[in-house]
Design a protein around this motif. Structure first.
Motif, PDB file in Angstrom:
ATOM      1  N   ARG A   1       0.833  -1.213   0.000  1.00  0.00           N
ATOM      2  CA  ARG A   1       0.000   0.000   0.000  1.00  0.00           C
ATOM      3  C   ARG A   1       0.865   1.259   0.000  1.00  0.00           C
ATOM      4  O   ARG A   1       0.602   2.214  -0.723  1.00  0.00           O
ATOM      5  CB  ARG A   1      -0.925  -0.003   1.204  1.00  0.00           C
ATOM      6  N   GLU A   2       1.920   1.271   0.810  1.00  0.00           N
ATOM      7  CA  GLU A   2       2.812   2.430   0.880  1.00  0.00           C
ATOM      8  C   GLU A   2       3.556   2.637  -0.439  1.00  0.00           C
ATOM      9  O   GLU A   2       3.690   3.774  -0.899  1.00  0.00           O
ATOM     10  CB  GLU A   2       3.816   2.251   2.018  1.00  0.00           C
ATOM     11  N   ILE A   3       4.032   1.550  -1.032  1.00  0.00           N
ATOM     12  CA  ILE A   3       4.724   1.658  -2.320  1.00  0.00           C
ATOM     13  C   ILE A   3       3.764   2.179  -3.382  1.00  0.00           C
ATOM     14  O   ILE A   3       4.111   3.080  -4.158  1.00  0.00           O
ATOM     15  CB  ILE A   3       5.317   0.299  -2.751  1.00  0.00           C
ATOM     16  N   ALA A   4       2.553   1.645  -3.416  1.00  0.00           N
ATOM     17  CA  ALA A   4       1.558   2.066  -4.408  1.00  0.00           C
ATOM     18  C   ALA A   4       1.236   3.546  -4.270  1.00  0.00           C
ATOM     19  O   ALA A   4       1.172   4.275  -5.266  1.00  0.00           O
ATOM     20  CB  ALA A   4       0.285   1.232  -4.252  1.00  0.00           C
TER      21      ALA A   4
ATOM     22  N   VAL B   1       1.679  -3.025  -8.000  1.00  0.00           N
ATOM     23  CA  VAL B   1       2.866  -3.240  -7.173  1.00  0.00           C
ATOM     24  C   VAL B   1       3.086  -4.735  -6.963  1.00  0.00           C
ATOM     25  O   VAL B   1       4.201  -5.236  -7.114  1.00  0.00           O
ATOM     26  CB  VAL B   1       2.750  -2.518  -5.813  1.00  0.00           C
ATOM     27  N   SER B   2       2.041  -5.459  -6.659  1.00  0.00           N
ATOM     28  CA  SER B   2       2.157  -6.895  -6.452  1.00  0.00           C
ATOM     29  C   SER B   2       2.684  -7.582  -7.705  1.00  0.00           C
ATOM     30  O   SER B   2       3.588  -8.421  -7.628  1.00  0.00           O
ATOM     31  CB  SER B   2       0.793  -7.477  -6.062  1.00  0.00           C
ATOM     32  N   PHE B   3       2.118  -7.242  -8.864  1.00  0.00           N
ATOM     33  CA  PHE B   3       2.566  -7.842 -10.120  1.00  0.00           C
ATOM     34  C   PHE B   3       4.040  -7.546 -10.361  1.00  0.00           C
ATOM     35  O   PHE B   3       4.811  -8.421 -10.730  1.00  0.00           O
ATOM     36  CB  PHE B   3       1.753  -7.313 -11.293  1.00  0.00           C
ATOM     37  N   ALA B   4       4.442  -6.305 -10.150  1.00  0.00           N
ATOM     38  CA  ALA B   4       5.828  -5.915 -10.409  1.00  0.00           C
ATOM     39  C   ALA B   4       6.790  -6.618  -9.458  1.00  0.00           C
ATOM     40  O   ALA B   4       7.824  -7.132  -9.887  1.00  0.00           O
ATOM     41  CB  ALA B   4       5.978  -4.398 -10.287  1.00  0.00           C
TER      42      ALA B   4
ATOM     43  N   GLY C   1       1.504  -7.939 -16.803  1.00  0.00           N
ATOM     44  CA  GLY C   1       0.324  -7.149 -16.458  1.00  0.00           C
ATOM     45  C   GLY C   1       0.632  -5.689 -16.175  1.00  0.00           C
ATOM     46  O   GLY C   1      -0.284  -4.893 -15.997  1.00  0.00           O
ATOM     47  N   VAL C   2       1.924  -5.340 -16.112  1.00  0.00           N
ATOM     48  CA  VAL C   2       2.320  -3.946 -15.954  1.00  0.00           C
ATOM     49  C   VAL C   2       3.381  -3.630 -17.008  1.00  0.00           C
ATOM     50  O   VAL C   2       4.147  -4.507 -17.409  1.00  0.00           O
ATOM     51  CB  VAL C   2       2.872  -3.628 -14.543  1.00  0.00           C
ATOM     52  N   SER C   3       3.403  -2.393 -17.432  1.00  0.00           N
ATOM     53  CA  SER C   3       4.393  -1.989 -18.432  1.00  0.00           C
ATOM     54  C   SER C   3       5.785  -1.993 -17.819  1.00  0.00           C
ATOM     55  O   SER C   3       5.948  -1.939 -16.597  1.00  0.00           O
ATOM     56  CB  SER C   3       4.066  -0.592 -18.963  1.00  0.00           C
ATOM     57  N   GLU C   4       6.784  -2.040 -18.685  1.00  0.00           N
ATOM     58  CA  GLU C   4       8.168  -2.019 -18.195  1.00  0.00           C
ATOM     59  C   GLU C   4       8.469  -0.704 -17.473  1.00  0.00           C
ATOM     60  O   GLU C   4       9.190  -0.699 -16.481  1.00  0.00           O
ATOM     61  CB  GLU C   4       9.151  -2.243 -19.334  1.00  0.00           C
TER      62      GLU C   4
ATOM     63  N   LEU D   1       9.545   1.833 -12.287  1.00  0.00           N
ATOM     64  CA  LEU D   1       9.158   2.854 -11.315  1.00  0.00           C
ATOM     65  C   LEU D   1       8.872   2.222  -9.953  1.00  0.00           C
ATOM     66  O   LEU D   1       9.366   2.686  -8.924  1.00  0.00           O
ATOM     67  CB  LEU D   1       7.923   3.613 -11.812  1.00  0.00           C
ATOM     68  N   ILE D   2       8.093   1.161  -9.951  1.00  0.00           N
ATOM     69  CA  ILE D   2       7.727   0.493  -8.702  1.00  0.00           C
ATOM     70  C   ILE D   2       8.965  -0.062  -8.008  1.00  0.00           C
ATOM     71  O   ILE D   2       9.136   0.104  -6.793  1.00  0.00           O
ATOM     72  CB  ILE D   2       6.690  -0.612  -8.971  1.00  0.00           C
ATOM     73  N   LEU D   3       9.828  -0.716  -8.764  1.00  0.00           N
ATOM     74  CA  LEU D   3      11.034  -1.287  -8.166  1.00  0.00           C
ATOM     75  C   LEU D   3      11.951  -0.193  -7.623  1.00  0.00           C
ATOM     76  O   LEU D   3      12.573  -0.367  -6.569  1.00  0.00           O
ATOM     77  CB  LEU D   3      11.764  -2.161  -9.189  1.00  0.00           C
ATOM     78  N   GLN D   4      12.012   0.925  -8.324  1.00  0.00           N
ATOM     79  CA  GLN D   4      12.836   2.056  -7.849  1.00  0.00           C
ATOM     80  C   GLN D   4      12.274   2.618  -6.548  1.00  0.00           C
ATOM     81  O   GLN D   4      13.001   2.857  -5.588  1.00  0.00           O
ATOM     82  CB  GLN D   4      12.907   3.136  -8.914  1.00  0.00           C
ATOM     83  N   VAL D   5      10.974   2.837  -6.521  1.00  0.00           N
ATOM     84  CA  VAL D   5      10.332   3.372  -5.316  1.00  0.00           C
ATOM     85  C   VAL D   5      10.515   2.406  -4.147  1.00  0.00           C
ATOM     86  O   VAL D   5      10.851   2.816  -3.028  1.00  0.00           O
ATOM     87  CB  VAL D   5       8.839   3.658  -5.576  1.00  0.00           C
ATOM     88  N   ALA D   6      10.323   1.115  -4.410  1.00  0.00           N
ATOM     89  CA  ALA D   6      10.480   0.113  -3.336  1.00  0.00           C
ATOM     90  C   ALA D   6      11.910   0.128  -2.795  1.00  0.00           C
ATOM     91  O   ALA D   6      12.113   0.070  -1.577  1.00  0.00           O
ATOM     92  CB  ALA D   6      10.130  -1.265  -3.862  1.00  0.00           C
TER      93      ALA D   6
END
Length: 47
Positions: free
Chosen positions: A8-11, A21-24, A30-33, A38-43
């Motif tokens: 939730r915080e990452i999203a 976020v879960s998919f990534a 199911g998510v674009s590259e 972006l998600i991995l960087q934020v995490a």
């Protein structure tokens, strides 16, 4: 001991859905590259 960062915080910080976020994080389609990176960087920054 560090507190675990939640999906939730990452999203919220990345501006995407919790499911994206879960998919990534689980390397599922199911998510674009761009969104995946972006998600991995934020995490990583929140770690």
């Amino acid at each position: 001991m560090r507190r675990r960062v939640t999906i939730r915080e990452i999203a919220r910080r990345a501006g995407v859905s919790e499911s994206a976020v879960s998919f990534a994080l689980n390397n599922r389609p199911g998510v674009s590259e761009y969104t995946r990176r972006l998600i991995l960087q934020v995490a990583a920054e929140m770690e």
